[in-house]
Design an enzyme around this catalytic site. Structure first.
Site, mmCIF file in Angstrom:
data_model
loop_
_atom_site.group_PDB
_atom_site.id
_atom_site.type_symbol
_atom_site.label_atom_id
_atom_site.label_comp_id
_atom_site.label_asym_id
_atom_site.label_seq_id
_atom_site.Cartn_x
_atom_site.Cartn_y
_atom_site.Cartn_z
ATOM 1 N N SER A 188 0.851 -1.194 0.000
ATOM 2 C CA SER A 188 0.000 0.000 0.000
ATOM 3 C C SER A 188 0.882 1.237 0.000
ATOM 4 O O SER A 188 1.980 1.219 0.574
ATOM 5 C CB SER A 188 -0.900 0.020 1.241
ATOM 6 N N TYR A 213 -2.065 -0.654 10.008
ATOM 7 C CA TYR A 213 -2.087 -1.037 8.598
ATOM 8 C C TYR A 213 -0.836 -0.534 7.889
ATOM 9 O O TYR A 213 -0.147 -1.287 7.192
ATOM 10 C CB TYR A 213 -3.337 -0.471 7.942
#
Length: 238
Positions: A123, A136
């Site tokens: 990501s 995350y």
């Protein structure tokens, strides 16, 4: 050629399966719940024994794995001051340790054969701080650096390891962050209150956009590319 994809039941993972299949790979799709399709297996990347079984079964069904794509991931959001240790560990168990478990199992087989390609879908949050997404972002950063270190170790055996880092992509995970509303406009424009820039290209990615980058890195066109992290985020990480 044979490929194994984790997190393949939906979203980016399903798009990767479609892209690799279109490129002529025989793809074994895996997810925590068995995906639909002829070559599909249930795989919980948190379970070391299950990882070993699934990799062996995939090779039994479709032959030696030439391409591994790590897509399986989870998101638990919230400010650090209110975040539980259980949630932190749960995110890392899938996003970082899961990548380690599957890549180790497949990578040792690839190294013995002297060929192969591993692509981890991370990501852009791994490189850009995000409010409420510390677990995350940190887990994806760990997955990025792990994949690059693995690539350095496996390069002498002819195995390439790269990362694709998506930005906001039209998936169930993104829509869950919107809490039932349409957050497209805010996502594209950015939110200064959250220290979040917009998307210069003016659109949210489709899963197929990410899958196309994965398919390129998995192909012979990328035969001299390894240890790289390709951002596919419309310029959002500028």
């Amino acid at each position: 050629m044979s490929a194994l994809v984790t997190g393949a039941a939906r979203g980016i993972g399903a798009a990767v399966v479609a892209a690799l299949t279109a490129d002529g790979h025989e793809v074994t799709a895996t997810d925590i719940e068995k995906p639909t399709g002829e070559l599909a297996l249930a795989l919980d990347v948190r379970d070391e024994a299950m990882v070993g079984w699934a990799v062996a079964e995939a090779e039994r069904l479709a032959g030696p794995i030439d391409v591994l794509v790590n897509v399986a991931g989870v998101l638990r959001a919230g400010p650090v001051a209110e975040f539980s240790e259980a949630d932190w560990l749960a995110v890392f168990d899938v996003n970082a340790a899961g990548v380690f478990r599957v890549s180790r199992e497949v990578g040792r087989r690839m190294a013995a054969r002297g060929r192969g390609c591993i692509v981890t879908v991370a990501s852009n949050a791994a490189g850009v701080p995000r409010v409420g997404m510390a677990a995350y972002a940190a887990s994806k950063a760990a997955a990025v650096q792990f994949t690059r270190c693995l690539g350095l170790e496996l390069a002498p055996a002819g195995v390439r390891c790269n990362v694709v880092s998506p930005g906001s992509t039209d998936t169930a995970m993104l829509r869950a962050l919107w809490n039932g509303s349409d957050g497209t406009g805010t996502t594209v424009a950015g939110d200064p209150g959250q220290y979040r820039g917009g998307i210069p290209l003016g659109r949210i990615a489709d899963p197929a956009d990410i899958a196309a980058a994965v398919a390129f890195l998995a192909s012979d066109r990328a035969r001299h590319i390894t240890l790289q992290n390709l951002y596919v985020d419309g310029g959002a990480a500028l």
